[in-house]
Design a protein around this motif. Structure first.
Motif, mmCIF file in Angstrom:
data_model
loop_
_atom_site.group_PDB
_atom_site.id
_atom_site.type_symbol
_atom_site.label_atom_id
_atom_site.label_comp_id
_atom_site.label_asym_id
_atom_site.label_seq_id
_atom_site.Cartn_x
_atom_site.Cartn_y
_atom_site.Cartn_z
ATOM 1 N N ASP A 222 0.847 -1.194 0.000
ATOM 2 C CA ASP A 222 0.000 0.000 0.000
ATOM 3 C C ASP A 222 0.883 1.244 0.000
ATOM 4 O OD1 ASP A 222 -1.995 1.860 0.293
ATOM 5 O OD2 ASP A 222 -2.449 1.359 2.379
ATOM 6 N N PHE A 223 1.315 1.688 -1.186
ATOM 7 C CA PHE A 223 2.275 2.793 -1.254
ATOM 8 C C PHE A 223 1.628 4.144 -0.966
ATOM 9 C CE2 PHE A 223 0.586 3.327 -5.514
ATOM 10 C CZ PHE A 223 0.765 4.673 -5.806
ATOM 11 N N ASP A 224 0.284 4.240 -1.102
ATOM 12 C CA ASP A 224 -0.382 5.527 -0.871
ATOM 13 C C ASP A 224 -1.177 5.559 0.432
ATOM 14 O OD1 ASP A 224 -2.279 3.731 -1.722
ATOM 15 O OD2 ASP A 224 -3.010 4.948 -3.395
ATOM 16 N N PHE B 69 8.075 9.374 -6.261
ATOM 17 C CA PHE B 69 9.309 8.668 -5.922
ATOM 18 C C PHE B 69 10.500 9.322 -6.613
ATOM 19 C CE2 PHE B 69 5.932 5.703 -5.216
ATOM 20 C CZ PHE B 69 6.364 4.845 -4.228
ATOM 21 N N SER B 70 11.646 9.293 -5.940
ATOM 22 C CA SER B 70 12.896 9.752 -6.539
ATOM 23 C C SER B 70 13.981 8.731 -6.233
ATOM 24 C CB SER B 70 13.288 11.131 -6.000
ATOM 25 O OG SER B 70 13.416 11.104 -4.591
ATOM 26 N N ASP B 71 14.903 8.558 -7.177
ATOM 27 C CA ASP B 71 15.939 7.529 -7.044
ATOM 28 C C ASP B 71 17.047 8.026 -6.107
ATOM 29 O OD1 ASP B 71 17.675 5.446 -7.306
ATOM 30 O OD2 ASP B 71 18.055 5.708 -9.444
ATOM 31 N N ALA B 72 17.230 7.312 -5.010
ATOM 32 C CA ALA B 72 18.242 7.678 -4.022
ATOM 33 C C ALA B 72 19.277 6.585 -3.849
ATOM 34 C CB ALA B 72 17.571 7.979 -2.681
ATOM 35 N N ALA B 73 19.470 5.753 -4.859
ATOM 36 C CA ALA B 73 20.419 4.646 -4.726
ATOM 37 C C ALA B 73 21.833 5.148 -4.457
ATOM 38 C CB ALA B 73 20.385 3.777 -5.982
ATOM 39 N N SER B 74 22.272 6.136 -5.198
ATOM 40 C CA SER B 74 23.635 6.642 -5.012
ATOM 41 C C SER B 74 23.797 7.290 -3.645
ATOM 42 C CB SER B 74 23.967 7.652 -6.109
ATOM 43 O OG SER B 74 23.985 7.027 -7.372
ATOM 44 N N ALA B 75 22.835 8.120 -3.257
ATOM 45 C CA ALA B 75 22.926 8.801 -1.971
ATOM 46 C C ALA B 75 22.855 7.838 -0.807
ATOM 47 C CB ALA B 75 21.801 9.832 -1.857
ATOM 48 N N ASP C 129 13.376 4.180 4.947
ATOM 49 C CA ASP C 129 13.745 5.302 5.807
ATOM 50 C C ASP C 129 12.794 5.475 6.988
ATOM 51 O OD1 ASP C 129 11.574 6.182 4.395
ATOM 52 O OD2 ASP C 129 12.515 7.995 3.608
ATOM 53 N N LEU C 130 11.857 4.529 7.158
ATOM 54 C CA LEU C 130 10.994 4.456 8.344
ATOM 55 C C LEU C 130 10.157 5.713 8.557
ATOM 56 C CD1 LEU C 130 13.514 2.802 10.838
ATOM 57 C CD2 LEU C 130 11.860 1.677 9.329
ATOM 58 N N ASP C 131 9.725 6.334 7.456
ATOM 59 C CA ASP C 131 8.921 7.549 7.569
ATOM 60 C C ASP C 131 7.421 7.273 7.467
ATOM 61 O OD1 ASP C 131 8.710 6.925 4.884
ATOM 62 O OD2 ASP C 131 9.165 8.953 4.167
ATOM 63 N N GLY C 132 7.042 5.997 7.366
ATOM 64 C CA GLY C 132 5.634 5.639 7.279
ATOM 65 C C GLY C 132 5.112 5.513 5.869
ATOM 66 N N TRP D 226 13.980 3.751 -5.114
ATOM 67 C CA TRP D 226 13.030 4.845 -5.237
ATOM 68 C C TRP D 226 12.403 5.134 -3.878
ATOM 69 C CZ3 TRP D 226 12.266 1.352 -9.651
ATOM 70 C CH2 TRP D 226 12.738 1.909 -10.847
ATOM 71 N N MET D 227 12.589 6.373 -3.411
ATOM 72 C CA MET D 227 12.077 6.786 -2.116
ATOM 73 C C MET D 227 10.779 7.564 -2.289
ATOM 74 S SD MET D 227 14.406 5.364 -0.359
ATOM 75 C CE MET D 227 13.876 5.901 1.272
ATOM 76 N N ASN D 228 9.785 7.181 -1.489
ATOM 77 C CA ASN D 228 8.455 7.776 -1.510
ATOM 78 C C ASN D 228 8.458 9.011 -0.608
ATOM 79 O OD1 ASN D 228 5.693 8.331 -1.264
ATOM 80 N ND2 ASN D 228 5.124 6.182 -0.930
ATOM 81 N N ASP D 229 8.112 10.169 -1.168
ATOM 82 C CA ASP D 229 8.174 11.403 -0.381
ATOM 83 C C ASP D 229 6.918 11.655 0.446
ATOM 84 O OD1 ASP D 229 6.277 12.261 -2.186
ATOM 85 O OD2 ASP D 229 7.455 13.934 -2.979
ATOM 86 N N GLY D 230 5.981 10.711 0.426
ATOM 87 C CA GLY D 230 4.750 10.860 1.188
ATOM 88 C C GLY D 230 3.592 11.375 0.370
ATOM 89 N N SER D 231 3.896 11.929 -0.802
ATOM 90 C CA SER D 231 2.837 12.373 -1.712
ATOM 91 C C SER D 231 2.710 11.427 -2.900
ATOM 92 C CB SER D 231 3.127 13.791 -2.208
ATOM 93 O OG SER D 231 4.298 13.815 -3.016
#
Length: 483
Positions: free
Chosen positions: A252-254, A343-349, A302-305, A335-340
């Motif tokens: 449930d990504f949303d 998604f943005s790719d954060a593999a390198s970071a 990242d445990l942000d819910g 891909w990190m979900n910003d809550g909205s």
């Protein structure tokens, strides 16, 4: 071994010795013996040597296997093991004893009479609601007669009784066989099954498990469970458009309480949002372009819910790689979900980039430190695995594990609802597949900056409910079935 050698194999995850942590069974093809790896609770694994039959099932040269899954098939309270066979070698079934021992019980199980050439991935779920766990399989490249679709051995009903494991192929009777192998534009005929990964999920929230099948050549399928042992093909060709579906996960990504569906493909990934039972392509999420994707998973890294997505990539043609081939050293995605739901790719970071030939992926808390780690299996190498240990320290979380009834000890099919001040999250306990690898039964739930959860609600498959009214961040919660 042919084409399957370029993508088959995989791993299963589960607590096989009942010590509370997650163990592993890893298939290594014909390059080396298989591995049963026991976890000491801190994420350190030791190879078990007590089960030589698991190393090379059938004796002699190592049998070519793929898509292992742990599940309690005979309802005795401990985990058994199913492993799919390749190139006509035959699948294998092992009964567990609850303390890490396994016995080959393939003979008489129903799987000893299989005709499918390749069983790539498998998934367990109780589709008929009788309390035991049934099995779905994917058989990429398996041929059949165009004039007589017949039984594709996709869906297997669990008919175990008296401690004897027995399955019956019911795909034709269930209405599934006739709907496989033909893509939405008619270019691929019914002569072959090109499925890679099946999963059970209650997409329409009617109380029974539907079947989602990821497949190659525009032939992924959505089957609605009719509640009477049959399924209806509900694939919408305007929405289900993953060109070469390979890897997958359900989550449930949303945070709307409905199971969504991610499918990795070849530069045509799809994130299907569940809109009241209809799966709708969501290109605005930003995960469509992911290169030659295989194993994938939803997890709140990242445990942000909010659930994020990891995907591994790679391909080497069977004629050999060339410098011009763009997928031979293709990097992974995170891909990190910003809550909205963007998604943005954060593999390198996140220091999680690799350029190996990734295939199977398991995302789980192997070291019990309340975050999600990643096990990545690499194609073509007997020692090919990468273990990514999540190092996050700034967010709060709990873990949830179920202690179900004897017939379903890990609570497969249960729904978890977790309420905090910031979010309401939903998870499902599954014995599914992300592509040749099993989804973990224990869930890590990120809480962001919240110190407490308000409620944890467990809706069990038999209709009963458990409610935990409060728990603090850092809790490792085991919920017992109320029966």
């Amino acid at each position: 071994m042919g084409m399957p050698s370029l993508f088959a194999g995989g791993a299963a995850v589960g607590d096989v010795d009942a010590d509370g942590d997650l163990d592993l069974f890893i298939v290594r093809g014909d390059t080396a013996p298989n591995l049963l790896m026991l976890n000491d609770g801190s994420g350190r694994f030791t190879r078990s040597t007590a089960n030589p039959g698991l190393d090379s099932p059938g004796g002699g040269a190592n049998v070519k296997l793929s898509g292992p899954v742990f599940a309690d098939m005979d309802g005795d309270g401990d985990l058994d093991l199913f492993v799919g066979g390749l190139n006509g070698e035959g699948s294998r079934l092992f009964a567990g004893d609850g303390v890490g021992g396994f016995t080959d019980v393939t003979a008489g199980s129903g799987f000893d009479s299989m005709t499918s050439d390749n069983t790539i991935s498998s998934s367990f779920g109780d589709y008929d609601g009788d309390g035991d766990l049934d099995l779905a399989m994917a058989h990429w490249g398996t041929a059949r007669l165009a004039s007589a679709p017949g039984e594709t051995e996709t869906l297997w009903r669990n008919d175990s009784a008296g401690g004897v494991i027995r399955f019956t192929a019911v795909s034709a009777a269930a209405g599934i066989s006739a709907e496989l192998g033909l893509n939405v534009d008619g270019k691929i005929g019914r002569d072959r099954d090109y499925s890679f990964a099946p999963n059970f999920a209650d997409i329409d929230d009617d109380g029974d498990l539907d079947l989602l099948i990821v497949a190659d050549f525009n032939s992924s399928r959505v089957f609605r469970n009719n509640g009477d042992g049959t399924f209806t093909n509900m694939t919408d060709p305007t929405q289900i458009t993953d060109t070469n579906g390979m890897g997958t996960d359900i989550g449930d990504f949303d945070n709307d309480g409905r199971p969504d569906w991610f499918v990795s493909s070849i530069n045509s990934n799809r994130l299907y949002r569940n809109m009241s039972g209809s799966l709708i392509d969501t290109p605005s999420a930003g995960v469509d372009t992911g290169s030659w994707g295989w194993g994938s998973c939803f997890a709140d890294f990242d445990l942000d819910g909010h659930l994020d997505i990891y995907q591994t990539n790679g391909w080497i043609s069977d004629t050999g790689a060339s410098p011009q081939e763009p997928y031979t050293a293709d990097r992974s995605r995170l891909w990190m979900n910003d809550g909205s739901q963007i998604f943005s790719d954060a593999a390198s970071a996140s220091n999680i980039v690799d350029t190996v030939q990734g295939r199977a992926v398991i995302c789980a808390d192997f070291d019990d430190d309340l975050d999600t780690d990643i096990l990545l299996l690499v194609n073509g190498s007997p020692d090919g695995a990468i273990y990514w240990d999540n190092q996050i320290t700034s967010r709060r979380a709990i873990s949830v594990r179920l202690n179900g009834p004897p017939s379903n000890r890990t609570g497969i099919g249960a729904r978890l609802t977790i309420e905090t001040a910031g979010t309401t999250q939903t998870r499902w306990v599954r014995a599914g597949t992300t592509f040749t690898a099993q989804t973990a039964p224990t869930h890590v739930i990120g809480m962001g900056d919240d110190a407490q959860i308000g409620r944890l609600i467990v809706d069990w498959p038999d209709g009963r409910q458990s409610v935990i009214t409060s728990a603090s961040a850092g809790a490792r919660i085991v919920v017992d079935h109320p029966g």
